[in-house]
Design a protein around this motif. Structure first.
Motif, short mmCIF file in Angstrom:
data_model
loop_
_atom_site.label_atom_id
_atom_site.label_comp_id
_atom_site.label_asym_id
_atom_site.label_seq_id
_atom_site.Cartn_x
_atom_site.Cartn_y
_atom_site.Cartn_z
N THR A 1 -2.44 -4.58 2.68
CA THR A 1 -3.89 -3.06 2.28
C THR A 1 -3.34 -2.93 4.07
O THR A 1 -2.39 -2.90 4.85
CB THR A 1 -5.49 -3.85 3.78
N ASN A 2 -4.39 -1.05 4.23
CA ASN A 2 -4.15 0.07 5.48
C ASN A 2 -4.11 -0.82 6.64
O ASN A 2 -5.33 -1.38 6.92
CB ASN A 2 -4.82 1.31 5.04
N PHE A 3 -3.33 -0.75 8.09
CA PHE A 3 -3.28 -1.25 9.03
C PHE A 3 -4.69 -1.15 9.29
O PHE A 3 -5.52 -1.25 10.55
CB PHE A 3 -2.58 -0.39 9.87
N LYS A 4 -4.65 0.82 9.80
CA LYS A 4 -5.98 1.55 10.27
C LYS A 4 -6.84 1.20 9.49
O LYS A 4 -7.99 1.32 10.23
CB LYS A 4 -5.68 3.14 9.49
N ASP A 5 -7.52 0.78 8.04
CA ASP A 5 -8.78 0.82 7.83
C ASP A 5 -9.29 -0.14 6.87
O ASP A 5 -9.99 -0.10 6.18
CB ASP A 5 -9.39 2.03 7.59
N ASN A 6 -8.21 -1.43 7.08
CA ASN A 6 -7.61 -2.00 5.69
C ASN A 6 -8.00 -1.90 4.03
O ASN A 6 -8.73 -2.87 3.30
CB ASN A 6 -8.98 -3.22 6.05
N SER A 7 -7.70 -0.64 4.00
CA SER A 7 -8.41 -0.09 2.52
C SER A 7 -6.67 -0.44 1.52
O SER A 7 -5.58 -0.39 2.15
CB SER A 7 -8.06 1.54 2.19
N SER A 8 -6.90 -0.57 0.46
CA SER A 8 -5.89 -1.25 -0.52
C SER A 8 -4.94 0.17 -0.25
O SER A 8 -5.12 1.11 -0.68
CB SER A 8 -6.09 -1.76 -2.31
#
Length: 468
Positions: free
Chosen positions: A319-326
């Motif tokens: 997931t994305n470091f910045k917003d935890n999105s996939s």
């Protein structure tokens, strides 16, 4: 057939070359051209159009005539070597032939047209295509048709996977000899069920083994074994799933298919037969992996180990470091795989200023990140951007775990310590490897730590066996 009903073989391609060679070797005269006057210059090692003298210039026909030993014996030592080398080259020259039987002239011409690709050497797949061609079934067309299903969501699957799968299904083996025995009916009778099995196999490796795209599978030949399973079983129970996953990871991390691949596939088919009979199996391929080996695995160099680690990373659904999105690992994402600077945790700009860091493009410095995030961190230190994302992402720890990056207080990312980062990430990756393969055995650990001791123990055990 001729009028006398004796069999006649027609040469469709290579006719001029064969005729020229035959006339030269026999020393024939054709249309006033005397082919006996083609000689080999033993000093310059070239063919020349001139009469031979059996001293420096030897008629090519005499290399294979009854008097070749007499000519050889009268030469100087240096010319003897050249004479023998030339003779051996022609005696041992390999060339491909395809014999087509029981086809009409139109069918033969179409086979020839499909195979004649500007002097390209025919591979095993080409030979199977020629052997199975029929006006009602064209293997390459059927493969292309089936590949359209996988093109966008998985990628084009190599031709060899299709042939190896059918060979395993129909012949129980898939080495060269068995593939060349495949007939049109082997394909047509199995094709529909094989197609369904292939679709299930692709879904399985994508969802369970991190093979999000065909180009990152450690070995393409892993797929035919899973296809084989689904061909004979429409579903997979938990025990079968557990063992197939263990087999996949052990095969890949041990680099089992790096040699004698087709033979080893036939051996592994026995594992799958036992699983199909609901028997348990023991997969014993030794894995010898350590942090140093991981460090030296380069993201820009295609290798089974590189791809296995990529699959392991993708399997975590990062997931994305910045917003935890996939992070969507689609075909566009994988098109940038060979541009490692787009996936560096420690950016190239930061590391290149310090020449002691040799492993800039190490797989250990790679992670799956979206292009938008890559632009943000392209020239920033890890301590800088990770500190920022930790503040804005309330699930930062969850996110960083999906990348096997250590986030503890003394992690290398907080003080930009690349060597410490590699060590810590290597430890996390090795821990995951142990989980996937069911633990690294004691002897494997000993091999890493004290190989001399292991060899000594094995040597003593062999001696004891011999004495008994």
């Amino acid at each position: 057939h001729s009028d006398s009903d004796s069999e006649v073989t027609f040469i469709l391609d290579g006719q001029q070359r064969i005729t020229s060679l035959y006339a030269t070797i026999k020393g024939l005269t054709i249309r006033r051209a005397n082919y006996y006057d083609i000689s080999f210059d033993l000093d310059k090692e070239i063919f020349v159009a001139r009469k031979g003298d059996h001293i420096r210039y030897v008629p090519f026909a005499d290399f294979f005539g009854n008097n070749h030993l007499e000519i050889y014996n009268n030469l100087t030592d240096e010319r003897k070597k050249v004479f023998q080398r030339c003779r051996d080259r022609f005696n041992n020259y390999p060339f491909s032939i395809i014999i087509v039987k029981d086809k009409n002239i139109e069918q033969v011409c179409e086979i020839f047209e499909r195979l004649n690709q500007g002097g390209k050497r025919l591979d095993l797949f080409d030979l199977v295509v020629a052997n199975t061609w029929d006006k009602d079934f064209k293997l390459k067309d059927e493969i292309d048709k089936l590949n359209k299903i996988f093109l966008n969501n998985f990628g084009e699957i190599k031709n060899e996977v299709f042939v190896q799968s059918i060979s395993l299904i129909r012949k129980k083996q898939c080495n060269r000899a068995y593939q060349l025995k495949l007939t049109k009916s082997d394909f047509t009778e199995a094709w529909n069920e094989f197609s369904e099995a292939l679709k299930k196999a692709v879904d399985y490796v994508k969802n369970n083994l991190g093979v999000k795209r065909f180009e990152i599978i450690p070995y393409p030949s892993l797929i035919p074994l899973i296809v084989y399973f689904y061909y004979f079983s429409k579903s997979m129970n938990n025990q079968q799933k557990k063992r197939i996953e263990e087999w996949f990871w052990k095969c890949s991390f041990s680099e089992r298919y790096s040699s004698s691949t087709l033979t080893k596939m036939g051996e592994d088919r026995n594992i799958f037969d036992r699983l199909l009979n609901n028997e348990d199996v023991l997969v014993t391929y030794p894995v010898n992996l350590n942090i140093e080996k991981l460090k030296k695995t380069n993201i820009t160099s295609r290798s089974a180990l590189r791809n296995t680690i990529l699959c392991m990373l993708a399997r975590k659904n990062p997931t994305n470091f910045k917003d935890n999105s996939s992070i969507i690992l689609d075909k566009d994402y994988f098109s940038t795989l060979n541009s490692p600077e787009k996936h560096h945790i420690f950016p190239r700009k930061i590391l290149s200023s310090n020449h002691k860091h040799k492993e800039i493009n190490s797989i250990m410095n790679f992670c799956f990140i979206p292009s938008s995030l890559n632009k943000e961190i392209s020239k920033r230190k890890p301590s800088d951007y990770f500190s920022e994302y930790k503040k804005v992402n309330n699930k930062f720890e969850d996110s960083i775990k999906t990348h096997f990056i250590s986030f503890v207080q003394d992690s290398g990312i907080w003080n930009d310590d690349y060597e410490l980062f590699l060590k810590q990430r290597g430890e996390l990756l090795l821990k995951e490897v142990e989980h996937l393969i069911g633990g690294i055995t004691t002897i494997e650990k000993e091999l890493q730590d004290n190989p001399g001791k292991v060899l000594s123990i094995i040597e003593n055990q062999i001696r004891e066996k011999i004495h008994v």
